[in-house]
Each structure stands twice: as C-alpha cells, then as structure tokens.
Design an enzyme around this catalytic site. Structure first.
Site, PDB file in Angstrom:
ATOM      1  N   LEU A 499       0.819  -1.211   0.000  1.00  0.00           N
ATOM      2  CA  LEU A 499       0.000   0.000   0.000  1.00  0.00           C
ATOM      3  C   LEU A 499       0.852   1.261   0.000  1.00  0.00           C
ATOM      4  CD1 LEU A 499      -2.825   1.251   0.155  1.00  0.00           C
ATOM      5  CD2 LEU A 499      -2.680   1.099   2.654  1.00  0.00           C
ATOM      6  N   GLN A 502       2.074   1.885  -3.455  1.00  0.00           N
ATOM      7  CA  GLN A 502       1.069   2.236  -4.446  1.00  0.00           C
ATOM      8  C   GLN A 502       0.577   3.672  -4.281  1.00  0.00           C
ATOM      9  OE1 GLN A 502      -2.102  -0.613  -5.012  1.00  0.00           O
ATOM     10  NE2 GLN A 502      -0.798  -2.285  -4.302  1.00  0.00           N
ATOM     11  N   CYS A 503       0.616   4.206  -3.053  1.00  0.00           N
ATOM     12  CA  CYS A 503       0.152   5.572  -2.804  1.00  0.00           C
ATOM     13  C   CYS A 503       1.326   6.552  -2.912  1.00  0.00           C
ATOM     14  CB  CYS A 503      -0.474   5.679  -1.409  1.00  0.00           C
ATOM     15  SG  CYS A 503      -1.968   4.706  -1.204  1.00  0.00           S
ATOM     16  N   THR A 504       0.997   7.804  -3.184  1.00  0.00           N
ATOM     17  CA  THR A 504       2.011   8.861  -3.143  1.00  0.00           C
ATOM     18  C   THR A 504       2.167   9.289  -1.693  1.00  0.00           C
ATOM     19  OG1 THR A 504       1.377   9.604  -5.343  1.00  0.00           O
ATOM     20  CG2 THR A 504       2.651  11.124  -4.004  1.00  0.00           C
ATOM     21  N   VAL A 505       3.217   8.834  -1.064  1.00  0.00           N
ATOM     22  CA  VAL A 505       3.469   9.136   0.344  1.00  0.00           C
ATOM     23  C   VAL A 505       4.465  10.280   0.402  1.00  0.00           C
ATOM     24  CG1 VAL A 505       4.293   8.248   2.555  1.00  0.00           C
ATOM     25  CG2 VAL A 505       3.021   6.751   1.004  1.00  0.00           C
TER      26      VAL A 505
END
Length: 632
Positions: A499, A502-505
C-alpha cells in the site's frame, strides 16, 4: 422685490456609476488621481436631480429626453487625501473656468458649459464604500437678481398659447441646447441673441423657482448685456413651463464669486457616502475581491501583469488529488477560472485532510473527485460562472502502458476508446495541461498527446520530501519531457506493490509548495514573449539582474525541490530523440494510429522501446560492454 432664488442640483449617482469608478480606478487610473472627464444627465422638469450612471465615464449618446452635462471626477487614493483636498480652491478654479467660458464665448456656443459639476471621491475598493462630495459651480450676482413678480407666470399667460406650443416643440427637438433665445417665432443660438429676446433654459426644477442652470444663464446675460436691467427667462419643464422676470442691478462684477458645494442628506455642508456591499450580489463581491490583489499588483509592482490573458487561459488539470486541489486553488488566486479537472476516482475518507476541495460529506457520498472539486471551486469563486466554461469536472480514466484495455468491439472496449479520444480533445483544447497523476505510466499518454498537439504541459511529481516541476518543451526549444531522462519505457508500476508503494506518500507541506511553483511557472511563461515555447533560463543568484522581458522572473525548464534542505535547483534536460514519450517516432505513430497505438502499448509496453529506438540503443550499449569485457 424679493431676491430671486434658485433650486440647486441634487446629486444622484447610481450604483452602476460607482461600479464604473471602481473598475476604472483598478484597471486604468490606479494611483493617478488627476481629474477625469465625466457626464451627468438631467431631465427637464425632473426634479433638479443630476444622474450619473455606468455610462458617465465614457462617451456616448445621452439617455432619451435627457440633457447631458460635462463635469470632472477626481478619485483620490486615501481618505486622508480626500480630507486634505482644498474644497474652496477647487470650487474657485471651477468658477474661474466657468466665467472664462462666458467671456470667451465658449458658453455661448455650447450652453451646457453653463452647468458644470465637480466630484471629489475616495473609493475604498476593499469594502466597496465611497465617500464623495459634489459641487455645482454657480456664479454670484452682486447684488442678487430680483424677481419682478411674486411667482413665475405660466407659458401660455406670458407668451400666448400658440407661441408657447411652438416654443415647447422647439425645445423638444433632438439636439436642442440647454439654453437658447426665442425670437417669438423661432429658436436662436445664444451667441446671436438680442437683449429683448426671451431667453429659454431646459430647467431641471419640477416647479416653482428656477433650477441651477438658470442662475448661470442670468450671470451670462448680465455680463453680455450690461446695459440691460431686466430679462425674461422661460423655464422649459418637459411638456410645460413658465416665465420668470428677473431684474439685475448692473453687469456681472469683474471679481468672480462662486458657490456650489452640495449639502449632505442632513443639510450640512459635508460629504456623502455610499456603501455598496449590502447591495451587491455575493458572487460579484467575491469576484471583485479576488481580482483586487491582481489589480493592485499592477499599480506599482507589476505594471506589465496581463490579468486579461490570465483570465482567458484555458487550463486542464489531469488529476484532482492533493496536487490537483493545490494547483486549482493557486490558479484561482491568479484569476484563472477556465479550468477543467479530470480524475477517474471518487472521494475517499483519507482525502479531505490533504485535498482541500473535498469534505467528509463528499467521501460519504463517494462523489466523483473531478465533479466535487469543480463544485468546490464554483463555491470559492461563484462570480466566475458568468464566464463559461468555468470549473468543469470530468470523470475519465487515462490509458497506460502495461495496463491492457478491454477488448475492442465490446461495450467496455468502446468506452475505453472513447476515453482516449476525449483526453485527446481536452488536451488539444487547452492552453496548458498540468499533469498531476500518481503513477509514472499514467503520465505517458498525456505527454504524447501534448507533444502531438503542441500543447504546453507542466508535470508535477512528488517523492517523500522531494518534488519536480517540469515543463514539456515545444515550439522548437529543444527541452525534454518527463521521460527524456529515462532509458526504460513506462510499465505497470502498481503490480505487486504494498500500500505505501502504491500511494504517493509525501510530507504534507510538499504538495502545496510544488503546486505553487508550478502555477508560478505557468504565469511567468504566459508573460514571456515566446510563452510556452520559451527557452530555459539558467539559474540566477538572488539579487542578480534577470534577463530581459521577464516581468515575473525566470522561466526555467524544471524545478527540483528538496524539503530536507529547503533548497531548489533548476536543471535543464534536452529532448532525447529516443524518448519513450516524445521521440519523433512515437509522436508520429500516435498521430497516425491513435487509439490503436494506445491499445498495443497497453498490452505490450516493450513496444515503446522498440518504436522509439531505446531497444536498439540498449542493445548497442550491451554489445559494447560485452566486447569490452572480452578484451580482458
């Protein structure tokens, strides 16, 4: 005999007049507080009201049946400056100018010169409040003129019914002057008048004593006919009128005395005020307030700022997430309201904290992000709805390399093809595209389309604490795109990722900083002589002279930021002729094949390396490496 009294003008500025003053002050006059020409209007017999409206600051025909008067409006820059205006000196100068117009014949040729006006005002454009004072200069006879009758006589009684009808008909003709002489059968200009004529004036007073223009007409007559002691003045009031007989003691004195400042609503000699905020539509107030900062920039700091160009710029935002919300808000602050937002997702509960255009209610309703963002922008800048297409949201999925499209010929496949065509049309219609998506491969198709359509594209991408803002080169400036520094074609980057991968952190402050710089880059480009085709400016130390024609500063190719060090650098990447996105072979293939190419790349992203020449390049590099190894 009683002294002849006159009914002074009463000022009647309409809301539209103050709106016109505000617009001219913001856009044209700025800090210049010189007097400006203006026009007021009155109607004979209408009650001595001088009306100023939205047309008062521009040339044009008078309203039907109205008499136009020329005056001046002086809008000072502070309330203190308004208080410091020498009202007595201003009125004295106006009186001297009026007397000079009588003496040099200007008022004889144009009798409207007998009724000038002056307005001094301070416009508080933040609060939509105005403080103002009108003056209607009137020359003083010494001793005062006297009425030889107790009350004016009706026209019929004084002139006879037939002559009265003929006189009223002559006064009603288009172009009738404010004052003229009546010979008993026809109208004559004042400059041709004889002392025995009846002198006529289009009188603003509704009844009783004559209005203010008659006062200056009588001063003119006393000056022009110093041997005369009595004059008959016909006060023409629309469909009726009367005749007043006035006696003067002698010619107008050589020393000019003048009165004319208007009393306020309480009868005191003090200014009046107008507060328009409660009368205005909230949307219009919001629009004016948003424009205020931009207009004030032009007063002193950025006289070359082209607010009109910004307002007309069509912007497409691909991605309505954290970056999209921040870019949209910055665009609105710059007066850009022709914005289309594209996103394929819906609002999630994780969004509102970082994506400022959404609420928890949007997440609860699973609202489409693009539509919800556009609706929020319309609430922020409601007046922009008057200039469509303002703030449009479209739900759209961007086709990507390594993400196979549904089979052609099926309903899902047809819908996917239609989305490719829709994206192409949106990019072609935009002046600038902001590419704000989450993944590398989602940036490929918009980059190709922008290259094919010659549309300026600004990429913004985030890491944890780093960002890149990069404009796509076009117009022959040789600048590279987002993919020009890569030697591998984009593919599915979300497969087998956790996760957090997959996300823009990123750190919360990073997206607003990057978005702000991206919008500032666009605004700077729009003010460059070559706009989006501008070559890249190299980094210049703060305080060093800027290149010419840079009213908003440098226009670099890219900006790379490092939040850990609070630093930015401005690298320039030349276009790569084997780039997987903007190489001539890729762009030509898209122009030729369109959706078919997108489908093939979705199924086989390696096609891009073969098409662009990357595969050959990598093969040549590998062969050279093996040959070098064999030598050892």
């Amino acid at each position: 005999m009683d002294a002849l009294r006159f009914v002074p003008f009463s000022s009647a500025p309409k809301v539209a007049f103050w709106q016109a003053v505000a617009e001219r002050k913001l856009r044209d006059w700025r800090l210049d507080d010189a007097p400006r020409p203006a026009r007021g209007f009155y109607w004979a017999g209408g009650g001595a009201r001088l009306v100023l409206d939205g047309a008062s600051l521009r040339d044009g025909a008078a309203p039907p049946g109205a008499t136009a008067l020329a005056g001046r409006v002086t809008v000072v820059n502070t309330l203190e400056a308004f208080r410091r205006v020498d009202k007595a000196a201003l009125l004295r100068r106006a009186g001297d100018a009026l007397a000079a117009a009588v003496d040099d014949g200007a008022a004889l040729a144009d009798p409207a010169r007998l009724a000038p006006f002056e307005v001094v005002a301070f416009a508080d454009l933040k609060r939509h409040a105005y403080v103002y004072w009108f003056a209607f200069p009137a020359l003083v006879l010494r001793p005062a003129a006297a009425a030889t009758r107790g009350a004016p006589a009706p026209l019929d009684d004084a002139l006879g019914a037939a002559a009265a009808r003929a006189l009223l008909a002559a006064a009603a003709e288009p172009g009738a002057p404010l004052a003229f002489a009546w010979t008993g059968a026809s109208r004559a200009p004042l400059r041709e008048a004889a002392g025995g004529d009846v002198f006529c004036v289009l009188d603003p007073a509704a009844a009783g004593a004559p209005g203010w223009p008659a006062r200056n007409l009588l001063w003119l007559l006393a000056r022009r006919f110093p041997e005369r002691r009595a004059f008959r003045i016909a006060l023409l009031r629309g469909r009726g009128g009367c005749v007043v007989e006035a006696r003067v003691a002698g010619g107008a004195a050589a020393d000019v005395a003048v009165v004319g400042w208007e009393a306020n609503a309480s009868g005191r000699m003090a200014p009046r005020s107008a507060d328009l905020a409660p009368l205005a539509d909230p949307g219009a107030l919001a629009t004016a307030a948003a424009a205020l900062n931009l207009e004030l920039m032009r007063w002193r700091l950025l006289p070359g700022l082209d607010v009109e160009k910004l307002a007309a710029t069509r912007v497409l935002l691909l991605g309505a997430g954290t970056l999209g919300c921040a870019v949209a808000r910055s665009l609105v602050a710059w007066g850009v309201t022709r914005v289309t937002l594209v996103d394929g997702g819906t609002v999630a509960y994780s969004n509102p904290a970082r994506q400022w255009l959404y609420t928890v209610d949007d997440a609860k309703a699973q609202a489409p992000k693009a539509a919800a963002a556009a609706a929020a922008l319309r609430r922020i800048a409601p007046g922009s709805a008057a200039a469509p297409p303002a703030f449009v949201g479209k739900k759209l999925t961007i086709a990507m390399p390594g993400h196979a499209l549904p089979a052609a010929g099926t309903p899902a496949g047809d819908a996917a093809d239609a989305e490719v065509h829709a994206l192409d049309a949106l990019v072609a219609d935009a002046d600038c595209v902001f590419l704000l998506t989450d993944t590398r491969e989602s940036r490929w198709l918009p980059t190709v389309v922008a290259a094919a359509r010659g549309t300026l594209l600004v990429n913004v991408a985030l890491g944890l604490d780093t960002f890149v803002v990069q404009r796509h080169g076009h117009g022959g400036n040789g600048l590279g795109c987002y993919f020009c520094g890569d030697v591998a074609a984009p593919t599915n980057s979300t497969r087998d990722r956790t996760l957090d991968q997959q996300c823009t952190v990123s750190r919360p402050g990073l997206a607003p900083a990057a978005a702000a710089l991206a919008v500032e880059l666009l605004v700077a480009l729009l003010h460059h002589p070559r706009e989006g085709a501008a070559p890249a400016d190299p980094a210049t130390p703060p305080g060093a002279p800027l290149p010419g024609n840079r009213p908003l500063g440098l226009v670099p190719h890219s900006i790379r930021g490092f939040l850990t060090h609070y630093a930015t650098v401005l690298p320039t990447t030349p276009a790569f002729d084997r780039c997987a996105a903007c190489a001539p072979a890729v762009v030509a293939a898209y122009r030729d094949r369109g959706v078919a190419l997108v489908r093939d790349v979705g199924a086989d992203p390696g096609l891009l390396e073969r098409l662009s020449g990357l595969a050959d390049l990598k093969g040549a590099v590998d062969g050279a490496a093996w040959a070098e190894a064999d030598e050892f």
